[in-house]
Every structure is written in structure tokens, then in C-alpha cells.
Design a protein around this motif. Sequence first.
Motif, mmCIF file in Angstrom:
data_model
loop_
_atom_site.group_PDB
_atom_site.id
_atom_site.type_symbol
_atom_site.label_atom_id
_atom_site.label_comp_id
_atom_site.label_asym_id
_atom_site.label_seq_id
_atom_site.Cartn_x
_atom_site.Cartn_y
_atom_site.Cartn_z
ATOM 1 N N LYS A 59 -5.809 6.166 -7.159
ATOM 2 C CA LYS A 59 -6.825 5.413 -6.408
ATOM 3 C C LYS A 59 -7.982 6.338 -6.050
ATOM 4 C CE LYS A 59 -3.677 3.971 -3.205
ATOM 5 N NZ LYS A 59 -3.108 3.137 -2.113
ATOM 6 N N ASN A 96 0.217 5.150 0.289
ATOM 7 C CA ASN A 96 -0.750 6.223 0.531
ATOM 8 C C ASN A 96 -0.032 7.531 0.814
ATOM 9 O OD1 ASN A 96 -2.979 4.579 0.338
ATOM 10 N ND2 ASN A 96 -3.440 4.551 2.528
ATOM 11 N N VAL A 152 0.862 -1.195 0.000
ATOM 12 C CA VAL A 152 0.000 0.000 0.000
ATOM 13 C C VAL A 152 0.891 1.235 0.000
ATOM 14 C CG1 VAL A 152 -1.813 1.299 1.183
ATOM 15 C CG2 VAL A 152 -1.768 -1.203 1.356
ATOM 16 N N ARG A 196 -10.479 2.812 -9.285
ATOM 17 C CA ARG A 196 -9.147 3.401 -9.434
ATOM 18 C C ARG A 196 -8.708 3.328 -10.889
ATOM 19 N NH1 ARG A 196 -4.347 0.156 -6.747
ATOM 20 N NH2 ARG A 196 -3.233 1.959 -7.567
ATOM 21 N N TYR A 243 8.498 13.033 -8.860
ATOM 22 C CA TYR A 243 8.390 12.090 -9.977
ATOM 23 C C TYR A 243 8.999 12.631 -11.265
ATOM 24 C CZ TYR A 243 5.631 9.572 -6.623
ATOM 25 O OH TYR A 243 5.235 8.926 -5.482
HETATM 26 N N1 MTE Z 1 -3.883 7.583 -5.615
HETATM 27 C C1 MTE Z 1 -4.297 8.384 -4.638
HETATM 28 N N2 MTE Z 1 -5.502 8.962 -4.778
HETATM 29 N N3 MTE Z 1 -3.555 8.637 -3.530
HETATM 30 C C2 MTE Z 1 -2.315 8.081 -3.373
HETATM 31 O O1 MTE Z 1 -1.669 8.300 -2.340
HETATM 32 N N4 MTE Z 1 -0.579 6.669 -4.392
HETATM 33 C C3 MTE Z 1 -0.017 6.321 -5.704
HETATM 34 C C4 MTE Z 1 -1.034 5.508 -6.515
HETATM 35 N N5 MTE Z 1 -2.310 6.127 -6.498
HETATM 36 C C5 MTE Z 1 -1.836 7.241 -4.407
HETATM 37 C C6 MTE Z 1 -2.681 6.988 -5.513
HETATM 38 C C7 MTE Z 1 1.205 5.592 -5.654
HETATM 39 S S1 MTE Z 1 2.605 6.532 -5.417
HETATM 40 C C8 MTE Z 1 1.275 4.251 -5.897
HETATM 41 S S2 MTE Z 1 2.768 3.461 -5.988
HETATM 42 C C9 MTE Z 1 0.069 3.444 -6.085
HETATM 43 O O2 MTE Z 1 -1.102 4.208 -5.959
HETATM 44 C C10 MTE Z 1 0.031 2.329 -5.058
HETATM 45 O O3 MTE Z 1 -1.117 1.549 -5.211
HETATM 46 P P1 MTE Z 1 -1.534 0.530 -4.057
HETATM 47 O O4 MTE Z 1 -1.548 1.255 -2.754
HETATM 48 O O5 MTE Z 1 -2.860 -0.016 -4.465
HETATM 49 O O6 MTE Z 1 -0.479 -0.558 -4.041
#
Ligand code: MTE
Length: 433
Positions: A281, A116, A114, A268, A302
Motif C-alpha cells: 500500500k 497495517n 485493514v 497501491r 512470510y
Molecule cells: N503495505 C504497506 N505499505 N504497509 C503495510 O503494513 N500490509 C500488507 C499489505 N500491504 C501493508 C502493506 C499486508 S500484510 C496485507 S494483508 C495487505 O496490505 C492488507 O491490505 P488492506 O489493509 O488494504 O486490506
Amino acid sequence: MSSPTKDTRAHSDETDDPIPRIRLLSRRPALSPALDRRDLLKLLAAAPLAAHLAAHLAAPTPAAAAAARPALAAPGIVKPLPPELFTIRGTNAETNFTALRSTGLHTPADHFFVRNHTSTPVLSESDWKLTVWGSGLGGRRPVEFSYGHLRSLPSITRTAVVECAGNGRNFYATQQGETVTGTPWTLGGIGAARWRGVRLRDVLRHAGISSSAVDVMPRGLDDEFISNGVNHGRVRRPLPVGKALDDVILAYEMNGEPLPYDHGYPVRVIVPSWIGLASVKWLGDIEVSETPLSSPWTTEFYRFFGAAYPPGGSAPITRQTIKSALELPLGASLAAGVGHRLTGRAWSAKAPVSHVEISTDGGAHWHRARLCDTPRRDGWVRWTAHWHPRRTGPAELLARTTDRAGNTQPERTVHNTQGYLFDAVVRHPVMVV
Ligand code: MTE
């Protein structure tokens, strides 16, 4: 535009006294979409007894309840995080690569890492909607999609890995002696799943995307991301329209089940072969624009900064890179004089894996591992190799992936200050005893 809203029903019951609230929760069989995770965390901070109760009420099974305590160490993650499966890194949970040994090509949701920026919002599909808006709709008004409408569109199911751009970052310091900022993932900031959803292309066409659109920016419904006192807003990052209309999906299922809360429930984005950040997500809205878009996730984060890059940094990072990993703890002890079946995984975002080479003597000699799966784009392959160590003492195991486009893992990765896209061969220390 009308901005998509979170489920706010939990707030209507809000009270300063945590105990009545807990009683209310106790009528729920498991963590409910109506429970706002932040409220739960507030309660946990407010009352130790309430915390104890809430930890158990939030857990769906006795096994999960046993693991509820570690979950509190990763603020904002809903699912249980048993220490044998995860290493907690701030608001994130890294999958212990060794724990993948017992899993197949698809990572079970309860093993999936995860990442977040803030915390998992607990949303409800009945209140959820997706708003598509912006100048790239050729003057049309914003278009809303309910969860039911999205599910009624033709679906597609496909395997893809999600891999954090910082996966392997730890090795810049431990292997290359370089300073980088960010979460020090080893190699478990990755998972592969079978995603079901609708093509983003179909949604954009329904919304009336115009031929002059150039960028598409999905945005999450989680809290605004505040870092060093700066509010960067909600997680969002533009995709060029070419990629958006190609292979991107809006997923509502992971491995045949509705998305878990931590992985983006109810919907997502999945952007195959790109850095995990692109796979936004808890999707709430998508801006479609006829002028180029940016966000802090393309300007400040990034992208590559450092001595090897221009003063303003590189272009925003898009595609992931190439790696391999052993399903063995770093520093594992292995017995001398007996045969060991080494296992691991190899992947490349640029092309299917061609072969994997193994060295058991620190890189002096290499031999090929056996691939257990047919290599495919956007997935990984499992591999095995035999090792019969004779001498006791420290040793280094190396696995090196080459893909069908001819890309091979280098010995070193060119440094960038935020430690993205580590792709060098990892020197995996073990002790032969
Ligand atoms: N989407 C939202 N809304 N918020 C987030 O913090 N993290 C991103 C992405 N999408 C994130 C996000 C990052 S940096 C990654 S690596 C992936 O979600 C991780 O997905 P997972 O937590 O389902 O493994």
C-alpha cells in the motif's frame, strides 16, 4: 535515488498547543490529505477535549462520527470501525465474516479488513510521486511518475481478493492445539474488490526495465516497521520479474472510487493470488534489480519455519491457499425444528472453485452446497446450503472447498511457527436451541 516524500504541509502549521491546531482542522470538511495521521494521534494523546473534537472532525458523516470511538481502539486506522463490522486486532481490523452476508461479490470499502504494520499515512495525490530506480534499468537514471502521469496511462480493471497470509491463524491454536505467533485472525483477513489501475508491466517498460532484471521491489510510504527493538525499514518485498510483468497492477481505484486512505491511497500494488503482503500500500518507489533482492519480509517473516521445514525455513511464501467460511458467528445459536439457509464463501488462489461440501454433523456426512456465482480465478464464490436441525445441543458445521485443479481443504494444516496459510476445514461451532 531521490526518495519519494510524504505530504509535510501539516508540519508547517505545527504547534505545541493542540487547541489552535484543532481550529485549523475545523475548516476542513473531512479528514484532509494535508492532515498527518500521526499528528492527529499526538493531539489525541495530548488533550481529551482535543481528542473528542478531532474524532468528530475526522468523521465525514454523522453515522461515521458515531463510530469514531471504536476507531481509536485500532491506532493508526483512519476509517470508522463499527463493532458490528470489525474486530480490532492491534493495529489491524478484521472483517466480521457475518457482516459479509449482506454484501455482494465485491467487499465495500467500509467493510474491508485493514492490515497495517504501523499506521495509515494520510497522503496527497498532488505531492505524490512514484520513483522507479535500480540496476535493472540498464544504467538509466531513476524515472519519476506523477499521479497524473500514471492516470494517463492505459488502465485495466479487474477483481482480485487481498488475503493476509495469517488469515485463519487463530485455528492453529483453537482447532489444532498448536502455538503460533502473530495476529490471531479468524477468517476475516480477506476482502475482494474491483481494482482499477495500470499494469506494472507498462510502468516498468516506460521506466526502461532491461532484459537482465530479475527482481522488482515495491516499497510503501508508511512509517518504518520496528519490532522487538529492530527497525526493519519500510514495508517492501521483492517480486520476481516474471510475476511483476504478468498480472500485477498499480491500483488507484477500489470499487469505482479512489482508494481509501487505509487501503493505500493514492496508489497501491495488487498482486493477484499472492499473499496480501505483496500488495504493498501507499506505494512510493520500486527498485528494479539485476541481482536477487531480499527484505525482512522474505528472510524473517512470510516463510515457513518449524519442525516440518528446513532449519533456515522454507522459500518465501508467494501464493495464497484454499479456504471456505460461513457467514455466521462462531458459537451462533440456531433454532431446532426449523429450516436455516446457511451462507458462506469459498475461494482458492490456485484455481477457480469447483465445489463446496457441507457437513452439519461434525464431518460424518457431506453434501454439496449450491454455488451462487460463476467461479473465477482470484475471486471467491458465495454458496448456500439448507439445514434443518432436529436435536438441540452443540453442533459443528464444516464447509470444505475443492478447486478445479483438484486441491481440497485438508483436515489439518501442517504447523509453521508463524501460523501462515491455514487451509484446513474449519470446525464451526453452533448451538441448536
Ligand atoms: N503495505 C504497506 N505499505 N504497509 C503495510 O503494513 N500490509 C500488507 C499489505 N500491504 C501493508 C502493506 C499486508 S500484510 C496485507 S494483508 C495487505 O496490505 C492488507 O491490505 P488492506 O489493509 O488494504 O486490506
